[in-house]
Design an enzyme around this catalytic site. Structure first.
Site, PDB file in Angstrom:
ATOM      1  N   THR A 207       0.825  -1.217   0.000  1.00  0.00           N
ATOM      2  CA  THR A 207       0.000   0.000   0.000  1.00  0.00           C
ATOM      3  C   THR A 207       0.861   1.270   0.000  1.00  0.00           C
ATOM      4  O   THR A 207       2.028   1.229   0.414  1.00  0.00           O
ATOM      5  CB  THR A 207      -0.889   0.021   1.261  1.00  0.00           C
ATOM      6  OG1 THR A 207      -1.830   1.083   1.170  1.00  0.00           O
ATOM      7  CG2 THR A 207      -0.085   0.210   2.531  1.00  0.00           C
ATOM      8  N   ARG A 217       4.305   8.371   8.872  1.00  0.00           N
ATOM      9  CA  ARG A 217       3.240   7.487   9.384  1.00  0.00           C
ATOM     10  C   ARG A 217       3.332   6.118   8.694  1.00  0.00           C
ATOM     11  O   ARG A 217       3.449   6.007   7.486  1.00  0.00           O
ATOM     12  CB  ARG A 217       1.878   8.101   9.118  1.00  0.00           C
ATOM     13  CG  ARG A 217       0.682   7.250   9.589  1.00  0.00           C
ATOM     14  CD  ARG A 217       0.114   6.366   8.497  1.00  0.00           C
ATOM     15  NE  ARG A 217      -1.085   5.643   8.907  1.00  0.00           N
ATOM     16  CZ  ARG A 217      -1.689   4.718   8.173  1.00  0.00           C
ATOM     17  NH1 ARG A 217      -1.214   4.379   6.995  1.00  0.00           N
ATOM     18  NH2 ARG A 217      -2.759   4.109   8.603  1.00  0.00           N
ATOM     19  N   GLY A 241      -8.158  -1.023   5.146  1.00  0.00           N
ATOM     20  CA  GLY A 241      -8.928   0.013   5.820  1.00  0.00           C
ATOM     21  C   GLY A 241      -8.036   0.814   6.748  1.00  0.00           C
ATOM     22  O   GLY A 241      -6.814   0.835   6.592  1.00  0.00           O
TER      23      GLY A 241
HETATM   24  N1  ASP Z   1      -4.512  -0.247   5.717  1.00  0.00           N
HETATM   25  C1  ASP Z   1      -3.919   0.804   4.948  1.00  0.00           C
HETATM   26  C2  ASP Z   1      -3.266   1.785   5.884  1.00  0.00           C
HETATM   27  O1  ASP Z   1      -3.817   2.098   6.934  1.00  0.00           O
HETATM   28  C3  ASP Z   1      -4.872   1.545   4.090  1.00  0.00           C
HETATM   29  C4  ASP Z   1      -5.807   0.729   3.229  1.00  0.00           C
HETATM   30  O2  ASP Z   1      -6.027  -0.432   3.449  1.00  0.00           O
HETATM   31  O3  ASP Z   1      -6.329   1.281   2.282  1.00  0.00           O
HETATM   32  O4  ASP Z   1      -2.228   2.294   5.554  1.00  0.00           O
END
Ligand code: ASP
Length: 328
Positions: A207, A217, A241
């Site tokens: 991601t 972060r 998420g």
């Molecule tokens: N879980 C990912 C994050 O918090 C974001 C996502 O799943 O879209 O960086």
């Protein structure tokens, strides 16, 4: 900023349990097939719609008898290289300083794992994570160290900020309003689990994280046990998420451990979502989705809100399925 940039150059099939039944059944009820014991049918399962393309690449590996670990790596790489996917790799939305920073992790059937976080300018963080797993005694490399390691292994530095991402960012910067709400229509982090012909399980997750996050972060996705976890005796899980909620409950490990204690994948993902509901005030503001598989090829999928879907490639068929969800 551009200098800096240049510098860093319906529960559907799952709840019906259709898959589980198929997985353990011999192909034909002949004496020969019965002697061979249960036929393991490979499968690949991935988060979100972009998982459809990822599954196709993974299936190329699995259908030839390849390993789950190779399948998940090739699968998620397709999404990392896709500039239209604005939550992963090339084309990912930047942080609030305009820098694309990437998180990824991978885990194989032996329990080995590798991960990178806050990595910049590398198109395929999942392959760097795999190198960490295969070629170092460590699990996780961060930031500059991860970049240095990648360059030493011949990965190329590339500018990952596309014109489209840049324009969106410039617009955001006018107000710089930071409310890290998950737009459930706009989430594309790719998490993938695969079961191969040998019955081995592996997982990968990659991601660019939350758009306009604070620089530095790191979310759940590269954290073994949070964004993804596999135990080859039990099964695997991936999360997507709002990473902070997954990290606070160590979601993927929780799902696998619940399966270890006897739950089905579907029961386990539902329980992990309930854990968030019980423990995290304000959970309603965010989307979380979990996927899980077990050794029998049963699958589970569940999310907090409507809108989470997943791609499941099994029995020679790749399907996009809407997940069941908690907040009705
Ligand atoms: N879980 C990912 C994050 O918090 C974001 C996502 O799943 O879209 O960086």
């Amino acid at each position: 900023m551009s200098n800096r940039r240049n510098f860093i150059k319906n529960a559907g099939l799952a709840s019906l349990g259709v898959l589980s039944a198929c997985q353990m059944k011999p192909k034909e009820n002949t004496i020969e097939s019965r002697k061979k014991g249960p036929v393991i049918k490979p499968l690949a399962i991935s988060t979100w719609k972009n998982g459809m393309d990822a599954n196709v690449a993974a299936w190329k590996v699995l259908s030839k008898g390849g390993k789950a670990i190779d399948a998940v790596e090739s699968g998620v790489k397709v999404v990392e290289a896709n500039p239209d996917d604005m939550s992963v790799g090339y084309g990912g939305r930047p942080d609030r300083d305009g820098i694309v920073t990437l998180d990824a992790c991978i885990m194989d059937s032996t329990g080995n794992a590798g991960s990178v976080c806050a990595l910049e300018n590398i198109m395929h963080p999942i392959s760097v994570a795999r190198k960490v797993m295969d070629d170092t005694p460590h699990v996780m490399l961060a930031g500059k160290g991860a970049l240095q390691f990648a360059l030493e292994f011949g990965f190329k530095q590339e500018d990952l900020l596309t014109e489209k991402s840049k324009q969106e960012f410039e617009k955001w910067r006018l107000t710089s309003e930071y409310k890290p709400l998950i737009n459930i229509e706009n989430h594309d982090t790719i998490g993938m689990l695969a079961l191969d012909q040998n019955g081995d399980i592996s997982g990968a997750c990659t991601t660019s994280g939350l758009a306009y996050k604070m620089h530095g972060r790191v979310g759940d996705s590269p954290i073994i046990g949070a964004g993804m976890y596999c135990d080859n005796e039990v099964g695997g899980a991936v999360a997507t998420g709002m990473g902070e909620l997954v990290m606070k409950t160590l979601g993927s490990f929780l799902v696998v451990e619940l399966m270890n204690q006897g739950m089905s994948p579907q029961q386990a993902v539902e329980e992990a979502i309930l854990r968030i509901v019980k423990k995290i005030p304000g959970y309603e503001e965010f989307q979380i989705g979990y996927l899980a598989i077990n050794k029998n090829g049963e699958v589970g999928a569940y999310s907090l809100h409507r809108g989470f879907n997943y791609a499941l490639y099994a029995d020679d068929s790749n399907n996009l399925i809407d997940s069941n969800y908690y907040l009705k």
